[in-house]
Design a protein around this motif. Structure first.
Motif, mmCIF file in Angstrom:
data_model
loop_
_atom_site.group_PDB
_atom_site.id
_atom_site.type_symbol
_atom_site.label_atom_id
_atom_site.label_comp_id
_atom_site.label_asym_id
_atom_site.label_seq_id
_atom_site.Cartn_x
_atom_site.Cartn_y
_atom_site.Cartn_z
ATOM 1 N N PRO A 194 51.671 53.106 18.061
ATOM 2 C CA PRO A 194 51.876 54.530 17.776
ATOM 3 C C PRO A 194 51.033 54.972 16.582
ATOM 4 O O PRO A 194 50.571 56.089 16.536
ATOM 5 N N ARG A 195 50.837 54.069 15.634
ATOM 6 C CA ARG A 195 50.051 54.407 14.447
ATOM 7 C C ARG A 195 48.602 54.716 14.829
ATOM 8 O O ARG A 195 48.010 55.653 14.322
ATOM 9 N N ARG B 282 48.417 58.090 16.390
ATOM 10 C CA ARG B 282 48.547 59.111 15.358
ATOM 11 C C ARG B 282 47.226 59.320 14.623
ATOM 12 O O ARG B 282 46.842 60.436 14.323
ATOM 13 N N ARG B 283 46.536 58.199 14.337
ATOM 14 C CA ARG B 283 45.245 58.295 13.639
ATOM 15 C C ARG B 283 44.224 59.031 14.497
ATOM 16 O O ARG B 283 43.453 59.831 13.991
ATOM 17 N N GLY C 17 44.906 61.258 16.811
ATOM 18 C CA GLY C 17 45.327 62.658 16.803
ATOM 19 C C GLY C 17 44.937 63.368 15.521
ATOM 20 O O GLY C 17 44.472 64.507 15.547
ATOM 21 N N GLU C 18 45.109 62.691 14.400
ATOM 22 C CA GLU C 18 44.724 63.280 13.117
ATOM 23 C C GLU C 18 43.222 63.482 13.038
ATOM 24 O O GLU C 18 42.752 64.492 12.521
ATOM 25 N N ARG D 185 52.990 71.860 13.998
ATOM 26 C CA ARG D 185 53.866 70.709 13.763
ATOM 27 C C ARG D 185 54.806 70.981 12.590
ATOM 28 O O ARG D 185 55.997 70.672 12.643
#
Length: 159
Positions: free
Chosen positions: A17-18, A21-22, A24-25, A151
């Protein structure tokens, strides 16, 4: 594989998941920079070579000189573009909200261009001017997504 010692066995590939997330960021970061650059370009155009084109989008019911509206909105676009690119992380959701509000505020110009049939920016048919109306909601969503404003708003709503 059962004959291999534990240290030689490979774990099945998993996407963490990390990592997602990276990615996506990073996508939001690129999106924010692209939107900032687009606003800087548009703002520069308001003040220089595209000034006449932008005047064509100022609705006749706006009680201000069209040239003033074009210059003022160009200055705002330059400020928003620079701020989108340079704002510290903690201010980005607020900047995204302001950018989204700006896109909503200038939407009547696009509606006016469609209703009056005014040619500008290569939009010389009713069909093209109509399609252009659907770009504005994309810009609003882009500003909210790329800055994390969407968000942040959802997180506040959950509290």
């Amino acid at each position: 594989m059962d004959d291999l010692p534990q240290s030689h066995r490979t774990a099945p590939a998993q996407s963490s998941p990390r990592k997602g997330r990276r990615i996506g960021e990073a996508a939001r970061h690129v999106g924010r920079w692209a939107l900032g650059a687009a606003l800087l370009g548009a703002g520069t155009g308001h003040l220089t070579t595209m000034r006449q084109e932008f005047r064509a989008q100022v609705p006749t019911w706006v009680p201000l000189d069209p040239d003033f509206v074009v210059v003022a909105s160009g200055v705002v676009e330059l400020g928003l573009g620079a701020t989108l690119i340079l704002a510290p992380t903690r201010f980005r959701p607020a900047v995204g909200g302001v950018a989204a509000a700006f896109f909503v505020a200038i939407f009547p110009g696009n509606i006016s261009q469609y209703v009056t049939g005014t040619d500008a920016f290569g939009l010389d048919t009713d069909r093209d001017r109509f399609i252009r109306l659907f770009v504005q909601p994309v810009l609003v969503a882009w500003a909210l997504w790329s800055t994390g404003a969407w968000r942040a708003w959802r997180a506040r709503a959950r509290r």
